[in-house]
Design a protein around this motif. Sequence first.
Motif, short mmCIF file in Angstrom:
data_model
loop_
_atom_site.label_atom_id
_atom_site.label_comp_id
_atom_site.label_asym_id
_atom_site.label_seq_id
_atom_site.Cartn_x
_atom_site.Cartn_y
_atom_site.Cartn_z
N ILE A 178 24.52 5.69 -35.28
CA ILE A 178 24.84 6.66 -36.33
C ILE A 178 23.95 7.89 -36.11
O ILE A 178 22.74 7.76 -35.95
CB ILE A 178 24.60 6.08 -37.73
N ASP A 208 28.87 15.95 -34.72
CA ASP A 208 29.59 15.65 -33.49
C ASP A 208 28.83 16.05 -32.23
O ASP A 208 29.06 15.48 -31.17
CB ASP A 208 30.94 16.36 -33.51
N LEU A 220 29.07 6.74 -34.78
CA LEU A 220 29.54 7.23 -36.06
C LEU A 220 28.80 8.51 -36.40
O LEU A 220 27.61 8.49 -36.71
CB LEU A 220 29.30 6.18 -37.15
N TRP A 252 27.64 11.53 -38.76
CA TRP A 252 27.50 11.83 -40.19
C TRP A 252 27.65 13.34 -40.34
O TRP A 252 26.76 14.11 -40.01
CB TRP A 252 26.12 11.38 -40.68
N ARG A 253 28.81 13.78 -40.83
CA ARG A 253 29.20 15.19 -40.71
C ARG A 253 28.93 16.02 -41.97
O ARG A 253 29.49 17.10 -42.12
CB ARG A 253 30.69 15.29 -40.38
N SER A 293 31.75 10.86 -51.80
CA SER A 293 32.48 11.35 -50.63
C SER A 293 33.67 12.22 -51.03
O SER A 293 33.94 13.24 -50.41
CB SER A 293 32.95 10.18 -49.77
N ASP A 297 38.65 11.94 -43.70
CA ASP A 297 37.52 11.82 -42.77
C ASP A 297 36.34 11.10 -43.41
O ASP A 297 35.70 10.23 -42.80
CB ASP A 297 37.08 13.20 -42.28
N ARG A 327 34.70 7.42 -42.42
CA ARG A 327 33.26 7.26 -42.22
C ARG A 327 32.72 6.12 -43.07
O ARG A 327 31.96 5.26 -42.60
CB ARG A 327 32.54 8.57 -42.58
N ASP A 328 33.12 6.13 -44.35
CA ASP A 328 32.59 5.12 -45.28
C ASP A 328 33.08 3.73 -44.93
O ASP A 328 32.34 2.74 -45.06
CB ASP A 328 32.99 5.48 -46.72
N HIS A 386 33.75 2.68 -41.94
CA HIS A 386 32.97 2.29 -40.76
C HIS A 386 31.58 1.81 -41.19
O HIS A 386 31.07 0.79 -40.70
CB HIS A 386 32.84 3.50 -39.83
#
Length: 334
Positions: free
Chosen positions: A6, A10, A26, A28-29, A47, A67, A71-72, A74
């Motif tokens: 994590i 990107d 993963l 975190w954006r 989120s 998106d 993420r959540d 995952h």
Amino acid sequence: MKILNITNGDGAANIIKQSAVPGDVLPWRDPMHHGPFPAKLSLSELSVLRARYLVGPDADPTGAERDFQLRDRHLNASSSYDSIVLWFEHDLLDQLQILQILDWFSDTKLKDTTLDMICIDSFPGEPNFRGIGQLNAEQMASLLKVRRPVTKKMLDLAASGWAAFRSSDPHDLLAFLGGELSELPFLAAALRRHLEEFPDVATGLNRTETQLLRLVGEGVHNPEHLFLRNMDMETALFVGDWPTYRAIDALCNGGLVTCDPTPFSFPSLSENERHAFNAQRLSLTETGRRVLDCEQDAFSLMRRDGWLGGVELLASGTTWTWDKAAEQLLRREI
């Protein structure tokens, strides 16, 4: 072994993918140094709020919400991995992401899954180190040697820090900073930088706005050059280009800076429009000069309607201000 890595965004995620580092990645954006993080919302509720904030009030949030949901999901499946490795650095953005992620893990049973973290503020041979996103694939893979286990003390500290960051009373964050934070060695400096984004008690400008105004006064007139020079004024870089351009726009709307042509326009992917963006010329107004010289404050000029963590800054009424010299937060009528 099944491994989950994590990391922030990107850029670093793609380098990890290209390296010899095994496992899934993963990113975190979320640029967490601005926008709402109110208390008492679950990860999924938060989120949704963040997705809608980041796309803006006039855009369709469906894609952004999807998106965040991916993420959540995952993250919720992380206990299916044998090992989880967090890859971060010392700046405010990364430290806030660490708080959110470790807070989540503090309330999650991982069973036999190991949880490790890599968090650095320098790299050998990189004198101008800003973050792990500037490393190449080989350098990135070498960081596995410096990972260390995430301890219960680290999880507990992060949970307390995350609650303090999301509190509607910023005194809770100041109290947290008065505690023992050595388990997360870069956290204190990052959170102090966060407090400097509250309006200064004397000028009414936050640190980013003050830096930009000072640079314009020194003759930096091009918006892209202004962004780059402002980056150089940060000990640990965390502010991206769009938040910087929004701050420039706010200074223009407040009458502290003028733009030729007017109004200030944001960059575009179009080559012609990008050229027009870079052709804009920013100049200090007489009001801006008076604010810089402390002859006038900007409280009535800057239209604030945003959030810093769990604290909402309003355009009218009372607002929180930061006295850096005294390290105090004070309320002020606008």
